[in-house]
Design an enzyme around this catalytic site. Structure first.
Site, PDB file in Angstrom:
ATOM      1  N   LYS A 179       0.850  -1.202   0.000  1.00 49.87           N
ATOM      2  CA  LYS A 179       0.000   0.000   0.000  1.00 49.87           C
ATOM      3  C   LYS A 179       0.881   1.246   0.000  1.00 49.87           C
ATOM      4  O   LYS A 179       2.026   1.231   0.455  1.00 49.87           O
ATOM      5  CB  LYS A 179      -0.961   0.008   1.196  1.00 49.87           C
ATOM      6  CG  LYS A 179      -0.311   0.152   2.584  1.00 49.87           C
ATOM      7  CD  LYS A 179      -0.164   1.584   3.072  1.00 49.87           C
ATOM      8  CE  LYS A 179       0.429   1.621   4.482  1.00 49.87           C
ATOM      9  NZ  LYS A 179       1.099   2.865   4.827  1.00 49.87           N
ATOM     10  N   ASP A 210      -3.168  -1.150   9.835  1.00 54.77           N
ATOM     11  CA  ASP A 210      -3.293  -1.054   8.375  1.00 54.77           C
ATOM     12  C   ASP A 210      -3.899  -2.310   7.751  1.00 54.77           C
ATOM     13  O   ASP A 210      -4.108  -2.356   6.536  1.00 54.77           O
ATOM     14  CB  ASP A 210      -1.915  -0.804   7.736  1.00 54.77           C
ATOM     15  CG  ASP A 210      -1.465   0.642   7.909  1.00 54.77           C
ATOM     16  OD1 ASP A 210      -2.323   1.510   8.177  1.00 54.77           O
ATOM     17  OD2 ASP A 210      -0.247   0.887   7.772  1.00 54.77           O
TER      18      ASP A 210
HETATM   19  O1  C5P Z   1      -1.500  -1.133  15.033  1.00 56.16           O
HETATM   20  P1  C5P Z   1      -0.044  -1.300  14.755  1.00 56.16           P
HETATM   21  O2  C5P Z   1       0.548  -2.462  15.507  1.00 56.16           O
HETATM   22  O3  C5P Z   1       0.262  -1.360  13.305  1.00 56.16           O
HETATM   23  O4  C5P Z   1       0.645   0.018  15.290  1.00 56.16           O
HETATM   24  C1  C5P Z   1       2.025   0.081  15.570  1.00 56.16           C
HETATM   25  C2  C5P Z   1       2.301   1.295  16.453  1.00 56.16           C
HETATM   26  O5  C5P Z   1       2.116   2.497  15.698  1.00 56.16           O
HETATM   27  C3  C5P Z   1       1.383   1.438  17.654  1.00 56.16           C
HETATM   28  O6  C5P Z   1       1.885   0.739  18.751  1.00 56.16           O
HETATM   29  C4  C5P Z   1       1.414   2.951  17.884  1.00 56.16           C
HETATM   30  O7  C5P Z   1       2.591   3.320  18.557  1.00 56.16           O
HETATM   31  C5  C5P Z   1       1.525   3.505  16.485  1.00 56.16           C
HETATM   32  N1  C5P Z   1       0.213   3.868  15.904  1.00 56.16           N
HETATM   33  C6  C5P Z   1      -0.475   4.981  16.389  1.00 56.16           C
HETATM   34  N2  C5P Z   1      -1.679   5.338  15.834  1.00 56.16           N
HETATM   35  C7  C5P Z   1      -2.193   4.627  14.798  1.00 56.16           C
HETATM   36  C8  C5P Z   1      -1.510   3.521  14.276  1.00 56.16           C
HETATM   37  C9  C5P Z   1      -0.305   3.159  14.852  1.00 56.16           C
HETATM   38  O8  C5P Z   1      -0.013   5.647  17.312  1.00 56.16           O
HETATM   39  N3  C5P Z   1      -3.358   5.021  14.262  1.00 56.16           N
END
Ligand code: C5P
Length: 289
Positions: free
Chosen positions: A10, A137
């Protein structure tokens, strides 16, 4: 039983972030696009009750840290089939630490593959719910195409397909950690936000140059050495004829949008020699689930 799935990378065509929430996440507003660059996954189901992954790169984890393994475990838990095991083989073409959703897209492909294996026993909405529990994502990657993503990334709205164009993508040798870049963003005052309404109007009108003019990612505002390399790649893409260029996600990959495929291919070849990773690609449409 063996099932193959492609996991498309993406790109963010625009990315805006609000203040941090109480749960440690940030609310975001993103226009997202899937592209033809993809990982290739094979799922072999057995009765071992264990889920594991192998890949063409040693650094890809083979346990729950691998989002595809996490997604299969969530799926099997959800349908109450812990007797089933799955070996996942991943041919990785999407670079890691690039902001191109490689791990998320593998997880989304895993959810699609499992649902195929079990006769679509979960609805599209149920699949998206598992996707949101796997990573921010992942819901977008389940269907791909062109979508507006809000909240953590789980509030999705379909948009018309991106107008025909070609893309050149370059990832410099360094990777960027997503949590680290979010922390850095919390410590600066964001000076420029993307014009999301303008971007949406351009997407809805099929106006590629209007979209290119509005491509912007708030993370590019962070003042450090890595963002200077990002800015350097952006200006090279624009010099080579891109009608727009930006960093995707939390980087470090940068892409340019070209009207002509031959120009995108040429730019990708040049950037590949200079920075170690350059590829050309096309936008892809949504996968129905
Ligand atoms: O959800 P995911 O594991 O992909 O997110 C990784 C990190 O990115 C989270 O722990 C957070 O620190 C940050 N994040 C965030 N806000 C989002 C997506 C991700 O702060 N909308």
């Amino acid at each position: 039983m063996r099932i193959s799935e492609k996991a498309y990378a993406k790109l963010n065509l625009s990315l805006d972030v609000s203040a941090p929430r109480n749960d440690g996440y940030h609310d975001m507003v993103m226009v997202m696009q899937s592209i033809s660059l993809c990982d290739e996954l094979d799922f072999t189901l057995d009765n071992s009750g264990r889920v594991s992954a192998t890949s063409n790169f040693r650094y890809i984890p083979n346990d729950e840290r691998n989002l595809a393994v996490k997604a299969v475990n969530k799926y099997l838990d959800r349908i109450g089939r812990r007797d089933v095991g799955c070996r996942i083989n991943i041919i990785k073409n999407i670079p890691s630490g690039a902001g191109m959703g490689g791990g998320s897209s593998d997880a989304a492909a895993a959810l699609r593959a499992m649902n195929r294996a079990f006769d679509n026993c979960l609805s599209g909405d149920e699949l998206l719910e598992l996707a949101a529990q796997t990573g921010s994502d992942v819901p977008f990657c389940v269907r791909g195409g062109t979508q507006l993503a809000k909240g953590r990334g789980e509030i999705l709205t379909d948009l018309p397909d991106m107008p025909m164009c070609s893309l050149a993508i370059c990832k410099p040798s360094f990777s960027i950690s997503t949590p680290e870049l979010f922390r850095k963003l919390d410590n600066i005052r964001i000076r420029t936000h993307p014009d999301t309404p303008g971007m949406l109007a351009a997407v809805n009108a099929g106006d590629l140059s209007g979209m290119c003019r509005r491509m912007y990612n708030v993370f590019e505002d962070i003042d450090d050495r890595r963002m200077r390399t990002v800015a350097e790649i952006k200006s090279k893409l624009l010099d080579m004829g891109a009608c727009g260029a930006m960093m995707t996600g939390t980087g470090s990959a940068v892409f340019g949008v070209f009207n002509e495929s031959k120009d995108a291919v040429k730019a990708a070849e040049l950037l590949n020699r200079e920075y170690g990773f350059g590829r050309s690609a096309e936008p892809t449409g949504r996968t129905e689930i």
